[in-house]
Design a protein around this motif. Structure first.
Motif, short mmCIF file in Angstrom:
data_model
loop_
_atom_site.label_atom_id
_atom_site.label_comp_id
_atom_site.label_asym_id
_atom_site.label_seq_id
_atom_site.Cartn_x
_atom_site.Cartn_y
_atom_site.Cartn_z
N ILE A 344 0.86 -1.18 0.00
CA ILE A 344 0.00 0.00 0.00
C ILE A 344 0.89 1.23 0.00
N VAL A 345 0.67 2.10 -0.97
CA VAL A 345 1.56 3.22 -1.24
C VAL A 345 0.79 4.53 -1.24
N ALA A 346 1.34 5.55 -0.60
CA ALA A 346 0.82 6.91 -0.71
C ALA A 346 1.58 7.61 -1.83
N ILE A 347 0.87 8.38 -2.64
CA ILE A 347 1.53 9.07 -3.75
C ILE A 347 1.10 10.54 -3.81
N ARG A 364 8.62 15.82 0.97
CA ARG A 364 8.35 16.47 2.27
C ARG A 364 6.88 16.85 2.39
N GLU A 365 6.30 17.36 1.29
CA GLU A 365 4.88 17.73 1.32
C GLU A 365 4.00 16.51 1.59
N LEU A 366 4.32 15.40 0.95
CA LEU A 366 3.52 14.19 1.14
C LEU A 366 3.64 13.68 2.57
N ARG A 367 4.83 13.70 3.13
CA ARG A 367 5.00 13.24 4.52
C ARG A 367 4.20 14.11 5.49
N ALA A 368 4.15 15.39 5.23
CA ALA A 368 3.36 16.28 6.09
C ALA A 368 1.87 15.96 5.97
N ASP A 373 -3.13 13.46 8.34
CA ASP A 373 -4.30 12.59 8.22
C ASP A 373 -4.15 11.27 8.97
N GLY A 374 -3.16 11.18 9.86
CA GLY A 374 -3.04 10.02 10.72
C GLY A 374 -2.52 8.77 10.05
N LEU A 375 -1.77 8.90 8.96
CA LEU A 375 -1.18 7.76 8.26
C LEU A 375 0.31 7.68 8.57
N GLU A 376 0.86 6.46 8.64
CA GLU A 376 2.25 6.28 9.04
C GLU A 376 3.06 5.69 7.89
N ALA A 377 4.18 6.36 7.59
CA ALA A 377 5.09 5.87 6.56
C ALA A 377 5.89 4.69 7.08
N GLU A 378 6.35 3.86 6.14
CA GLU A 378 7.19 2.72 6.50
C GLU A 378 8.44 3.19 7.22
#
Length: 414
Positions: A344-347, A364-368, A373-378
């Motif tokens: 599952i990937v955020a883009i 950086r924008e995507l990580r912010a 929105d309460g989602l956690e990166a790998e």
């Protein structure tokens, strides 16, 4: 003496007959309590079974785009509310769905290709409060697509979000849906809330916000650069505010280190001739200026070759024999086979040339946004950037590039 006699009689041990009557009374009380508890447990079990049945009905309705809509599960005065619409009654509910699906005259004029992907059906726990039993809200997660064919350029509008169903005990089926409230991921998610707490995370917003979001998807996109190859398929889980969340199937591909992207394209293009590679080109660059210091952190480019079809599991399929035969030897010593399981990937998309500052800025924008929105990166994904390119090198038109960030297992509601 009379007082002493009275006191002595009051404290005399009970007779055998008195003991028997007391035991019978105690056993009767215990039996009554046990029977009530058993009845309550049986009622809860029946309700739980009915909730399971209702969830299956909802799943079937989504799959068929509510054709048919099973009226017996809905209260006659059921209410429906989404960011743009409010209505009540089963007939009004059905007419609204039929219009979106193109099953009414107006729907045939306005829309085509409508469909819903159902991602999950959760909730519906049995709750006992003050000698009453109720059923907690049922929540569905979904993605809706439809094409506005009334416009000459036929734009596609996409909405993802949740539906919260209010359930009441009773009705023809034992449970009735008395209300449905829809929320969109693009406008209703509140900042800094948990992605697993629907009631906290999703809140209503003014209708003009929803109308603006819808109209923004209908605008002409202009001339797009052609895609270099057929695209690796995915399931869209979320169209968020500034980003998307996708599920990609397991796939096998080829990768090579590169110094310049055109060199990477040339190398992988020559290697994969006749193998029908897929778009996009997936590039990985570590956030380390010293990429050539021998520590193995080279820039890498990967092209997908084959993906797992539905029902084939979550792992990557075998590599094509021609790729296995050539990879890692002779002139192809720098080309390796790479297997990627389902993920599952955020883009986040960007249109500017994929230069270092642009790519890292988009990352950086995507990580912010994910944090908002309460989602956690790998874990460890902040050590590098992954970006993709869909169009061919030096192609004309509006380019399509994206930054990808893998999401952590348990760090999202999907």
């Amino acid at each position: 003496l009379l007082l002493l006699f009275a006191s002595t009689e009051a404290f005399c041990p009970p007779s055998s007959s008195t003991k028997q009557r007391t035991n019978q009374l105690f056993m009767s009380t215990t039996d009554a309590t046990g029977s009530a508890a058993a009845a309550s447990s049986s009622q809860n079990d029946e309700l739980a079974a009915t909730v399971t049945k209702l969830k299956r009905v909802l799943a079937k309705e989504y799959t068929s785009f509510f054709n048919p809509m099973v009226d017996s599960w809905y209260a006659p005065d059921v209410t429906f509310t989404d960011p743009m619409t409010s209505l009540s009654g089963v007939d009004s509910y059905r007419k609204n769905v039929d219009m979106l699906a193109g099953r009414t005259l107006m729907g045939k004029i306005l829309f085509e290709g409508a469909g819903i992907n159902l991602h999950s059906v959760t909730g519906g726990e049995i709750v006992s409060d003050n000698n009453t039993v109720r059923v907690d809200d049922i929540v569905t997660r979904w993605t809706l697509r439809l094409t506005a064919k009334v416009l000459p350029w036929s734009p596609e509008a996409v909405f993802s979000g949740v539906s919260v169903y209010k359930i009441k005990v009773g009705g023809k089926e034992g449970l009735s849906i008395v209300g449905q409230t829809d929320y969109w991921d693009s406008i209703n998610i509140q900042p800094d809330t948990s992605s697993t707490n629907v009631k906290e995370q999703y809140q209503t917003v003014p209708k003009n916000v929803a109308v603006s979001d819808f109209l923004s998807q209908l605008a002409p996109t202009g001339f797009l650069a052609p895609t270099a190859a057929p695209e690796l398929p995915y399931l869209l889980l979320r169209r968020g505010d500034g980003y998307e969340v996708r599920k990609y199937p397991g796939f096998v591909g080829i990768e090579t280190p590169y110094m310049r992207r055109d060199y990477g394209f040339g190398s992988l293009g020559a290697f994969s001739k006749g193998m029908d590679p897929l778009a996009p080109s997936i590039c990985k660059v570590y956030n380390d200026d010293n990429v050539d210091d021998g520590d193995g952190k080279e820039k890498m480019m990967m092209w997908p070759l084959k993906f797992a079809f539905p029902g084939e599991g979550t792992e990557a399929p075998p590599a094509p024999p021609a790729a296995l035969e050539k990879a890692g030897s002779g002139q192809w010593a720098s080309v390796n086979i790479m297997s990627q399981p389902e993920r599952i990937v955020a883009i986040r998309a960007f249109e500017d040339a994929a230069m270092g500052p642009v790519v890292r800025g988009t990352d950086r924008e995507l990580r912010a946004m994910l944090k908002r929105d309460g989602l956690e990166a790998e874990d460890g994904s902040d050590q590098f950037v992954v970006f993709t390119q869909y169009d061919a090198v030096h192609s004309m038109g509006k380019r399509r590039s994206e930054v990808w960030i893998d999401l952590k297992d348990g760090g999202h509601p999907f």
